[in-house]
Design a protein around this motif. Structure first.
Motif, PDB file in Angstrom:
ATOM      1  N   SER A  17      34.164  55.429 -39.101  1.00 50.11           N
ATOM      2  CA  SER A  17      32.729  55.163 -38.904  1.00 50.11           C
ATOM      3  C   SER A  17      32.518  53.774 -38.315  1.00 50.11           C
ATOM      4  CB  SER A  17      31.991  55.279 -40.239  1.00 50.11           C
ATOM      5  OG  SER A  17      30.648  54.884 -40.110  1.00 50.11           O
ATOM      6  N   LEU A  18      33.290  52.816 -38.794  1.00 56.24           N
ATOM      7  CA  LEU A  18      33.180  51.450 -38.276  1.00 56.24           C
ATOM      8  C   LEU A  18      33.634  51.388 -36.819  1.00 56.24           C
ATOM      9  CD1 LEU A  18      32.627  48.428 -38.910  1.00 56.24           C
ATOM     10  CD2 LEU A  18      35.041  48.248 -39.539  1.00 56.24           C
ATOM     11  N   LEU A  19      34.752  52.066 -36.510  1.00 55.42           N
ATOM     12  CA  LEU A  19      35.276  52.043 -35.141  1.00 55.42           C
ATOM     13  C   LEU A  19      34.354  52.798 -34.183  1.00 55.42           C
ATOM     14  CD1 LEU A  19      39.066  52.704 -35.902  1.00 55.42           C
ATOM     15  CD2 LEU A  19      37.975  50.519 -35.353  1.00 55.42           C
ATOM     16  N   ALA A  20      33.646  53.821 -34.695  1.00 61.86           N
ATOM     17  CA  ALA A  20      32.784  54.658 -33.850  1.00 61.86           C
ATOM     18  C   ALA A  20      31.522  53.941 -33.404  1.00 61.86           C
ATOM     19  CB  ALA A  20      32.426  55.945 -34.587  1.00 61.86           C
ATOM     20  N   MET A  21      31.309  52.737 -33.897  1.00 69.01           N
ATOM     21  CA  MET A  21      30.150  51.958 -33.437  1.00 69.01           C
ATOM     22  C   MET A  21      30.166  51.752 -31.931  1.00 69.01           C
ATOM     23  SD  MET A  21      29.949  48.954 -36.300  1.00 69.01           S
ATOM     24  CE  MET A  21      28.862  47.965 -35.269  1.00 69.01           C
ATOM     25  N   THR A  22      31.376  51.767 -31.337  1.00 64.63           N
ATOM     26  CA  THR A  22      31.511  51.488 -29.901  1.00 64.63           C
ATOM     27  C   THR A  22      31.289  52.728 -29.043  1.00 64.63           C
ATOM     28  OG1 THR A  22      33.899  51.890 -30.018  1.00 64.63           O
ATOM     29  CG2 THR A  22      33.133  49.626 -30.360  1.00 64.63           C
ATOM     30  N   LEU A  23      31.172  53.899 -29.659  1.00 64.64           N
ATOM     31  CA  LEU A  23      31.035  55.144 -28.891  1.00 64.64           C
ATOM     32  C   LEU A  23      29.592  55.361 -28.481  1.00 64.64           C
ATOM     33  CD1 LEU A  23      33.306  57.552 -30.971  1.00 64.64           C
ATOM     34  CD2 LEU A  23      33.874  56.352 -28.851  1.00 64.64           C
ATOM     35  N   PRO A  24      29.360  55.915 -27.290  1.00 65.93           N
ATOM     36  CA  PRO A  24      27.975  56.200 -26.870  1.00 65.93           C
ATOM     37  C   PRO A  24      27.416  57.414 -27.601  1.00 65.93           C
ATOM     38  CG  PRO A  24      29.522  56.979 -25.218  1.00 65.93           C
ATOM     39  CD  PRO A  24      30.339  56.244 -26.235  1.00 65.93           C
ATOM     40  N   HIS A  25      26.086  57.464 -27.693  1.00 62.15           N
ATOM     41  CA  HIS A  25      25.430  58.594 -28.351  1.00 62.15           C
ATOM     42  C   HIS A  25      25.359  59.786 -27.416  1.00 62.15           C
ATOM     43  CE1 HIS A  25      23.075  55.922 -31.417  1.00 62.15           C
ATOM     44  NE2 HIS A  25      24.382  55.869 -31.558  1.00 62.15           N
ATOM     45  N   LYS A  26      25.497  60.977 -27.996  1.00 64.94           N
ATOM     46  CA  LYS A  26      25.225  62.212 -27.268  1.00 64.94           C
ATOM     47  C   LYS A  26      23.897  62.756 -27.769  1.00 64.94           C
ATOM     48  CE  LYS A  26      30.108  63.346 -26.645  1.00 64.94           C
ATOM     49  NZ  LYS A  26      31.167  64.350 -26.870  1.00 64.94           N
ATOM     50  N   GLY A  27      23.022  63.041 -26.843  1.00 61.74           N
ATOM     51  CA  GLY A  27      21.640  63.357 -27.212  1.00 61.74           C
ATOM     52  C   GLY A  27      21.459  64.528 -28.145  1.00 61.74           C
ATOM     53  N   ASP A  28      22.375  65.521 -28.114  1.00 63.34           N
ATOM     54  CA  ASP A  28      22.180  66.734 -28.913  1.00 63.34           C
ATOM     55  C   ASP A  28      23.096  66.794 -30.126  1.00 63.34           C
ATOM     56  OD1 ASP A  28      24.419  66.870 -27.391  1.00 63.34           O
ATOM     57  OD2 ASP A  28      24.230  68.996 -26.876  1.00 63.34           O
ATOM     58  N   GLU A  29      23.784  65.702 -30.463  1.00 63.69           N
ATOM     59  CA  GLU A  29      24.700  65.694 -31.597  1.00 63.69           C
ATOM     60  C   GLU A  29      24.428  64.487 -32.485  1.00 63.69           C
ATOM     61  OE1 GLU A  29      28.717  65.810 -30.326  1.00 63.69           O
ATOM     62  OE2 GLU A  29      28.498  67.662 -29.158  1.00 63.69           O
ATOM     63  N   ILE A  30      24.876  64.599 -33.733  1.00 68.85           N
ATOM     64  CA  ILE A  30      24.742  63.479 -34.665  1.00 68.85           C
ATOM     65  C   ILE A  30      25.639  62.337 -34.193  1.00 68.85           C
ATOM     66  CG2 ILE A  30      26.505  64.485 -36.160  1.00 68.85           C
ATOM     67  CD1 ILE A  30      25.129  63.187 -38.548  1.00 68.85           C
ATOM     68  N   PRO A  31      25.170  61.095 -34.215  1.00 72.25           N
ATOM     69  CA  PRO A  31      26.017  59.961 -33.806  1.00 72.25           C
ATOM     70  C   PRO A  31      27.293  59.890 -34.642  1.00 72.25           C
ATOM     71  CG  PRO A  31      23.725  59.281 -33.970  1.00 72.25           C
ATOM     72  CD  PRO A  31      23.788  60.670 -34.514  1.00 72.25           C
ATOM     73  N   GLU A  32      28.407  59.589 -33.971  1.00 71.45           N
ATOM     74  CA  GLU A  32      29.718  59.630 -34.630  1.00 71.45           C
ATOM     75  C   GLU A  32      29.807  58.667 -35.808  1.00 71.45           C
ATOM     76  OE1 GLU A  32      32.296  61.624 -34.029  1.00 71.45           O
ATOM     77  OE2 GLU A  32      31.140  62.719 -32.550  1.00 71.45           O
ATOM     78  N   SER A  33      29.292  57.447 -35.654  1.00 71.64           N
ATOM     79  CA  SER A  33      29.379  56.461 -36.731  1.00 71.64           C
ATOM     80  C   SER A  33      28.641  56.958 -37.972  1.00 71.64           C
ATOM     81  CB  SER A  33      28.802  55.124 -36.269  1.00 71.64           C
ATOM     82  OG  SER A  33      28.905  54.157 -37.296  1.00 71.64           O
ATOM     83  N   LEU A  34      27.479  57.524 -37.776  1.00 73.86           N
ATOM     84  CA  LEU A  34      26.696  58.060 -38.906  1.00 73.86           C
ATOM     85  C   LEU A  34      27.377  59.288 -39.497  1.00 73.86           C
ATOM     86  CD1 LEU A  34      24.158  58.192 -40.666  1.00 73.86           C
ATOM     87  CD2 LEU A  34      23.029  59.456 -38.817  1.00 73.86           C
ATOM     88  N   LYS A  35      27.938  60.125 -38.633  1.00 80.12           N
ATOM     89  CA  LYS A  35      28.601  61.357 -39.090  1.00 80.12           C
ATOM     90  C   LYS A  35      29.733  61.036 -40.067  1.00 80.12           C
ATOM     91  CE  LYS A  35      31.547  65.030 -37.227  1.00 80.12           C
ATOM     92  NZ  LYS A  35      32.112  65.605 -35.972  1.00 80.12           N
ATOM     93  N   PHE A  36      30.578  60.067 -39.701  1.00 78.13           N
ATOM     94  CA  PHE A  36      31.718  59.752 -40.575  1.00 78.13           C
ATOM     95  C   PHE A  36      31.283  58.942 -41.799  1.00 78.13           C
ATOM     96  CE2 PHE A  36      34.047  60.823 -36.716  1.00 78.13           C
ATOM     97  CZ  PHE A  36      35.047  61.627 -37.241  1.00 78.13           C
ATOM     98  N   ARG A  37      30.170  58.202 -41.693  1.00 75.40           N
ATOM     99  CA  ARG A  37      29.676  57.493 -42.874  1.00 75.40           C
ATOM    100  C   ARG A  37      29.193  58.478 -43.930  1.00 75.40           C
ATOM    101  NH1 ARG A  37      30.331  53.167 -46.080  1.00 75.40           N
ATOM    102  NH2 ARG A  37      28.801  53.476 -47.722  1.00 75.40           N
ATOM    103  N   LEU A  38      28.565  59.556 -43.494  1.00 74.70           N
ATOM    104  CA  LEU A  38      28.111  60.576 -44.438  1.00 74.70           C
ATOM    105  C   LEU A  38      29.280  61.309 -45.096  1.00 74.70           C
ATOM    106  CD1 LEU A  38      25.109  62.067 -42.407  1.00 74.70           C
ATOM    107  CD2 LEU A  38      25.001  60.531 -44.369  1.00 74.70           C
ATOM    108  N   LEU A  39      30.444  61.349 -44.396  1.00 80.69           N
ATOM    109  CA  LEU A  39      31.652  61.974 -44.958  1.00 80.69           C
ATOM    110  C   LEU A  39      32.469  60.994 -45.784  1.00 80.69           C
ATOM    111  CD1 LEU A  39      32.840  63.987 -41.829  1.00 80.69           C
ATOM    112  CD2 LEU A  39      31.723  64.905 -43.867  1.00 80.69           C
ATOM    113  N   GLY A  40      32.145  59.702 -45.663  1.00 82.18           N
ATOM    114  CA  GLY A  40      32.961  58.665 -46.281  1.00 82.18           C
ATOM    115  C   GLY A  40      32.660  58.429 -47.742  1.00 82.18           C
ATOM    116  N   SER A  41      33.166  57.305 -48.232  1.00 82.93           N
ATOM    117  CA  SER A  41      33.007  56.951 -49.646  1.00 82.93           C
ATOM    118  C   SER A  41      31.604  56.423 -49.903  1.00 82.93           C
ATOM    119  CB  SER A  41      34.045  55.894 -50.031  1.00 82.93           C
ATOM    120  OG  SER A  41      33.775  54.689 -49.337  1.00 82.93           O
TER     121      SER A  41
END
Length: 540
Positions: A17-41
């Motif tokens: 989730s921390l590393l995914a901060m650098t990834l661009p958003h895709k308009g029709d999908e959940i942002p990667e950083s948020l996605k992995f934070r919801l799966l995280g601790s």
């Protein structure tokens, strides 16, 4: 998911989730950083740094809007996971001097009402300042919610003067009464009373809960006197004495024509009605509220002989004007004696019995000016103005109606409503266009910002019975201004009345709609309305 050591999966998700901060958003999908934070601790989110938390907050707002706008979903979208994560971020922001980010996040997820739970003595000031600024730019009803939350926060930390300012901006009688009754400190309560009196808002201190049971009767009387503005003239004059500005000024002190080369008078002055009218207005404004001047209330040097022989300099000045100039000259006495009900009305009273209708009309207007924002148990203004509202002479009627509007501005007095509505609903023969215009204006002043349905209905009905020519006249257009004042600052509440005025002729209804919208959204900062008005200006 195939890992045997499953206890490390949440920790790995945190790192991704921390590393995914650098990834661009895709308009029709959940942002990667948020996605992995919801799966995280569920460990402390602040341990990953402020920039990471700020990034997550932005992605939460994006994902919340994406789920709300998702096509094909008839049921309410599931956002509990986002709200839970927002609930962890907001306290972090509030503890780390990032109040604006916390407010923005709660606005995005439509949970601004939870903000008061996280405010304390250390962060309330910045939080409320930002909320008040946001209210200027948010559409309704979000702007009202910002003000309500600001009021709740100020009440929580017991900052009652600030809470009262917000309540007055909300125009909420309930919030005003709640703030006033919650304050228990004696001097602070007096300060609130002065604030309410300044805004012309009345509070019934005899109502249950407004004043504490253990408050002394003397203190109650003092607060009631402050609310009624009974000492306003006395306090204003005391301030003027402290500032050493009590000496009356003459219009010449303002004009300073002797300093302009070539304009100094060289011969005897010739009276000009237009010059005298200008002098009357200048004199009224520069000496307003001081109770004396060198033109109306004090004998002028050239009139000393007349005064010694039984003449009256006040009358001599009034009659140096013509027709409507006499109205202004007599009414200027009300400006000079502003707020001084006990001392001012006896000086005005003699002009109410003049044989000149213009002088009487000016005196009636002066009565209203003297009583403006001052509430008296005897209610002398209503007694003096009531009979003249229905007089045969149009000038006298207009003077009384204007005086009524000024005397009871913002009070929503029922007796005034009954009297003026009866004038509005009369047929065209009994109520000429100029009388209708001034009556509507006075109703708008008395019931300003209340949206009173009775007044609005009566005015709309009267407007429908008038011809297009009457409504397009300068005085006829004042009726629309009176209608607009009823909805001053009420924003969307004007829509029902706006629909009614659309039945008028296209040219008249266009003017009426613009005026109603301008009054309803005055001071709101509504960007959409500003753009609309700019587009109208561009047409011309």
């Amino acid at each position: 998911n195939n890992s045997k050591n499953r206890q490390n999966i949440p920790l790995l998700a945190d790192v991704i989730s921390l590393l995914a901060m650098t990834l661009p958003h895709k308009g029709d999908e959940i942002p990667e950083s948020l996605k992995f934070r919801l799966l995280g601790s569920c460990q402390d989110i602040g341990s990953w740094g402020h920039e990471y938390v700020r990034n997550l907050a932005g992605e939460i707002g994006f994902e919340y809007q994406r789920r709300q706008m998702a096509p094909g979903s008839e049921e309410a979208p599931v956002v509990e996971d986002l709200l839970k994560l927002a609930g962890e971020i907001v306290p972090f922001h509030m503890k780390n001097n990032a109040e604006p980010e916390a407010v923005d996040l709660l606005i995005e997820v439509e949970r601004l009402s939870d903000l008061a739970l996280h405010c304390d003595e250390g962060n309330y000031a910045r939080t409320c300042m930002y909320l008040m600024s946001c209210a200027l730019y948010l559409p309704e009803p979000e702007d009202s919610i910002c003000l309500e939350v600001s009021h709740q926060i100020y009440m929580k930390v017991k900052k009652y003067p600030d809470a009262m300012r917000v309540a007055l901006r909300m125009s909420s009688e309930e919030a005003i009464n709640k703030t006033f009754s919650a304050c228990e400190e004696k001097l602070e309560k007096r300060q609130l009373a002065y604030m309410l009196a300044r805004h012309g808002v009345s509070v019934d201190i005899e109502a249950e809960g407004i004043m504490s049971m253990d408050v002394e009767e003397e203190e109650k009387e003092l607060v009631a006197e402050i609310l009624s503005n009974g000492k306003l003239s006395e306090q204003y004059l005391a301030l003027a004495r402290d500032l050493d500005v009590m000496e009356a000024k003459t219009p010449e002190d303002i004009y300073k024509t002797h300093l302009v080369e070539g304009r100094a008078p060289t011969g005897p002055l010739v009276d000009s009605a237009r010059h005298n009218l200008a002098t009357t207005f200048v004199n009224a404004f520069v000496n307003a509220g001081y109770g004396h001047d060198k033109l109306i209330t004090t004998p002028a040097p050239e009139d000393e002989a007349a005064a010694a022989g039984g003449g009256d300099s006040q009358v001599s000045w009034i009659f140096k004007n013509k027709e409507h100039g006499k109205v202004s000259a007599a009414a200027s006495l009300g400006a000079v004696l502003l707020w001084d009900v006990e001392g001012g009305l006896p000086q005005i009273d003699k002009y109410l019995y003049s044989t000149d209708h213009n002088v009487v009309a000016g005196a009636l207007l002066a009565v209203g000016m003297v009583n403006c924002h001052v509430r008296n148990e005897c209610d002398p203004a209503f007694a003096l103005l009531y009979d003249s509202v229905t007089k045969d002479d149009v000038t006298v009627r207009i003077g009384a109606i204007q005086g009524m509007g000024l005397a009871y501005v913002g009070t929503a007095k029922k007796e005034v409503k009954e009297l003026l509505v009866s004038v509005v609903t009369d047929d065209a023969a009994a109520t000429p266009t100029e009388v209708l215009g001034f009556t509507a204006l006075s109703l708008g002043l008395v019931f300003v910002g209340t949206g009173d349905s009775g007044c609005a209905g009566a005015l709309c009905q009267a407007l429908m019975t008038r011809s297009e020519e009457e409504l397009q006249s300068p005085l006829g257009r004042m009726a629309f201004l009176g209608l607009g004042l009823l909805f001053l600052g009420l924003q969307a509440k004007v829509e029902a009345t706006a629909e009614i005025v659309k039945v008028l002729s296209p040219k008249v209804s266009r003017y009426a709609l613009l005026l109603l919208e301008a009054c309803a959204y005055a001071g709101s900062g509504n960007v959409l309305k500003v753009q609309h008005f700019l587009s109208v200006c561009a047409e011309h």
